[in-house]
Scaffold this active site. Sequence first.
Site, PDB file in Angstrom:
ATOM      1  N   GLY A 164     -11.895  36.165  31.457  1.00  0.00           N
ATOM      2  CA  GLY A 164     -10.456  36.380  31.366  1.00  0.00           C
ATOM      3  C   GLY A 164      -9.723  35.064  31.476  1.00  0.00           C
ATOM      4  O   GLY A 164      -9.914  34.341  32.455  1.00  0.00           O
TER       5      GLY A 164
ATOM      6  N   CYS B 151     -24.245  51.952  27.435  1.00  0.00           N
ATOM      7  CA  CYS B 151     -23.194  52.351  26.510  1.00  0.00           C
ATOM      8  C   CYS B 151     -23.392  51.542  25.242  1.00  0.00           C
ATOM      9  O   CYS B 151     -23.527  50.305  25.293  1.00  0.00           O
ATOM     10  CB  CYS B 151     -21.808  52.061  27.082  1.00  0.00           C
ATOM     11  SG  CYS B 151     -20.505  52.440  25.880  1.00  0.00           S
TER      12      CYS B 151
ATOM     13  N   ASN C  65     -12.121  45.393  37.177  1.00  0.00           N
ATOM     14  CA  ASN C  65     -12.657  45.065  35.853  1.00  0.00           C
ATOM     15  C   ASN C  65     -13.006  46.379  35.172  1.00  0.00           C
ATOM     16  O   ASN C  65     -13.804  47.149  35.711  1.00  0.00           O
ATOM     17  CB  ASN C  65     -13.910  44.188  36.010  1.00  0.00           C
ATOM     18  CG  ASN C  65     -14.619  43.889  34.696  1.00  0.00           C
ATOM     19  OD1 ASN C  65     -15.804  43.631  34.681  1.00  0.00           O
ATOM     20  ND2 ASN C  65     -13.912  43.920  33.591  1.00  0.00           N
TER      21      ASN C  65
ATOM     22  N   CYS D 151     -11.908  41.425  32.400  1.00  0.00           N
ATOM     23  CA  CYS D 151     -11.644  40.797  33.680  1.00  0.00           C
ATOM     24  C   CYS D 151     -12.913  40.339  34.396  1.00  0.00           C
ATOM     25  O   CYS D 151     -14.011  40.792  34.091  1.00  0.00           O
ATOM     26  CB  CYS D 151     -10.953  41.785  34.618  1.00  0.00           C
ATOM     27  SG  CYS D 151      -9.361  42.302  34.026  1.00  0.00           S
TER      28      CYS D 151
ATOM     29  N   TYR E 104     -22.852  39.114  24.448  1.00  0.00           N
ATOM     30  CA  TYR E 104     -22.151  37.856  24.711  1.00  0.00           C
ATOM     31  C   TYR E 104     -21.104  37.853  25.792  1.00  0.00           C
ATOM     32  O   TYR E 104     -20.594  36.792  26.140  1.00  0.00           O
ATOM     33  CB  TYR E 104     -21.544  37.272  23.425  1.00  0.00           C
ATOM     34  CG  TYR E 104     -20.398  38.049  22.862  1.00  0.00           C
ATOM     35  CD1 TYR E 104     -20.586  38.836  21.752  1.00  0.00           C
ATOM     36  CD2 TYR E 104     -19.138  37.979  23.418  1.00  0.00           C
ATOM     37  CE1 TYR E 104     -19.550  39.559  21.226  1.00  0.00           C
ATOM     38  CE2 TYR E 104     -18.099  38.697  22.898  1.00  0.00           C
ATOM     39  CZ  TYR E 104     -18.303  39.479  21.802  1.00  0.00           C
ATOM     40  OH  TYR E 104     -17.280  40.193  21.280  1.00  0.00           O
TER      41      TYR E 104
HETATM   42 FE1  SF4 Z   1     -17.233  49.059  25.064  1.00  0.00          FE
HETATM   43 FE2  SF4 Z   1     -19.463  50.529  25.229  1.00  0.00          FE
HETATM   44 FE3  SF4 Z   1     -19.149  48.774  23.221  1.00  0.00          FE
HETATM   45 FE4  SF4 Z   1     -19.531  47.908  25.712  1.00  0.00          FE
HETATM   46  S1  SF4 Z   1     -20.988  49.042  24.441  1.00  0.00           S
HETATM   47  S2  SF4 Z   1     -18.036  47.103  24.235  1.00  0.00           S
HETATM   48  S3  SF4 Z   1     -18.463  49.465  26.913  1.00  0.00           S
HETATM   49  S4  SF4 Z   1     -17.921  50.650  23.597  1.00  0.00           S
END
Ligand code: SF4
Length: 475
Positions: A50, A456, A125, A21, A265
């Site tokens: 989105g 992450c 989001n 989103c 991206y």
């Molecule tokens: Fe999902 Fe983490 Fe991968 Fe981003 S880095 S797409 S938040 S698993």
Amino acid sequence: MHIYQTIPGNQNDRQRPLEKCGVFAVYNYQGPGNAGIITYLGLLALQHRGQESAGIAYPDLDGMKLIKGMGLVDQIFNRDILNMITSATMLGHVRYSTTGSSNPSNAQPLVARSVDQSSIALAHNGNLTNTRHLHNKLLEEGQIFHTTSDTEIILAHIFHYRRQGMVEAIKRTMQEIRGAYAAVLMDEKHLYAFRDPNGFRPLVIGNSGPTYYLASETAALDTVGADFIREVKPGEIVMIGPNGLHSCLGKSATRRSLCIFEYVYFARPDSVIAGNNVHQVRKSVGIQLADRISAELDMVIPSPDSGVSAAMGLAEALQIPLEWAVHRNPYLGRTFIEPTQDERELAVRLKFNPISAIIRGKKIAVVDDSLVRGTTAKILTGLLRSAGAEAVHLCIASPPYKNPCYYGIDIPVAADLAFNQANAESLAEKIGADSITFATPDDLYKAVGSASNNYCTACFSGEYPGLRSRRGKVS
Ligand code: SF4
């Protein structure tokens, strides 16, 4: 007969992970135009986040008003209707579904109204990770759900606690919900922005004179002529109202875990996230890819349009030409064909046409930002060979996808991910390329100039912030 639509976001065309989103809001807009037109422009700037549905909400004399529907922003909103809106404050949203199905009731913003006619609107989001638990708890308490989206769970909590004051209600809600949320709430007099303690998804604040803006990306602020002020911090609640901007802690930040694939991206190349311009990050990864390729090459070409920034970096580092050797048809629309493999290939041929006068007899590096199923890479490689390429070496400006995302990105199931079925050598063979080279996690960390533990990276590392991973790790 199925209708197979080739616009991004269609369930049948999921060659790439899809962002869930985008959020855009304006407070106290003072012209030119009006808040309706400005929100429309902000949502257009976020359309890449989105494409299934879009909506706006705004306070009016007789309560909160909503305009929303399925489709692209310019298919949903009517300029004459937007021009008639008198509210100077508005909340907008573009959506791609990951939690909840693709139907009009799940389009956002969502609105909750009380018997005294006061109402709140919410746009979100991200993706909650304890949805089932919260949903069951609310059902037991007698809550009736109107959508299948996790956003309604956030809204129901805030609405439940609203008599304690909106900031306190958001704070209480943040103690109960888990996962990824970059959200904007609106009541009759204020906008409130809040972000999960890990800061998975971006959310920025801008202004222009007395007007404040909230947006998923800085590119939307640029589009409406606003200045970037700062990001909403992980765990923070921001309130914007007649007395300006106020901030407080909603929930203590644990470990910052911005989604690193925003840089790969999801985000626009002209956006700035956590101080880094997205195009420059992608280009830097391309430069680093040059150290990993031993093949002899005549030219670099980007996979249109996703590999452009990284291809520029690779060509610059190798000091060989960067060529625009594959034309992408931007006017595809609906192809009205069945989503079988053969017809998917036909759709990709409709989309890409290599220019053989440039390609014939050349050893080519094809750069893309990521490799998910490998379908597009395979067809593109075949098209380049048919156009006379002597060698095709694939260069992917991110590490291989291996794991699903629980934080708001729709990645195909693990079994469909190309790298889970093969190593680099057998994958190259399957795709028909002479070789395949991936960027490493360290290439990405170097490009963003920050330690890995600020991001992450679960879809390639398997370490899920705040969740127990397949390897049993909680980070
Ligand atoms: Fe999902 Fe983490 Fe991968 Fe981003 S880095 S797409 S938040 S698993």
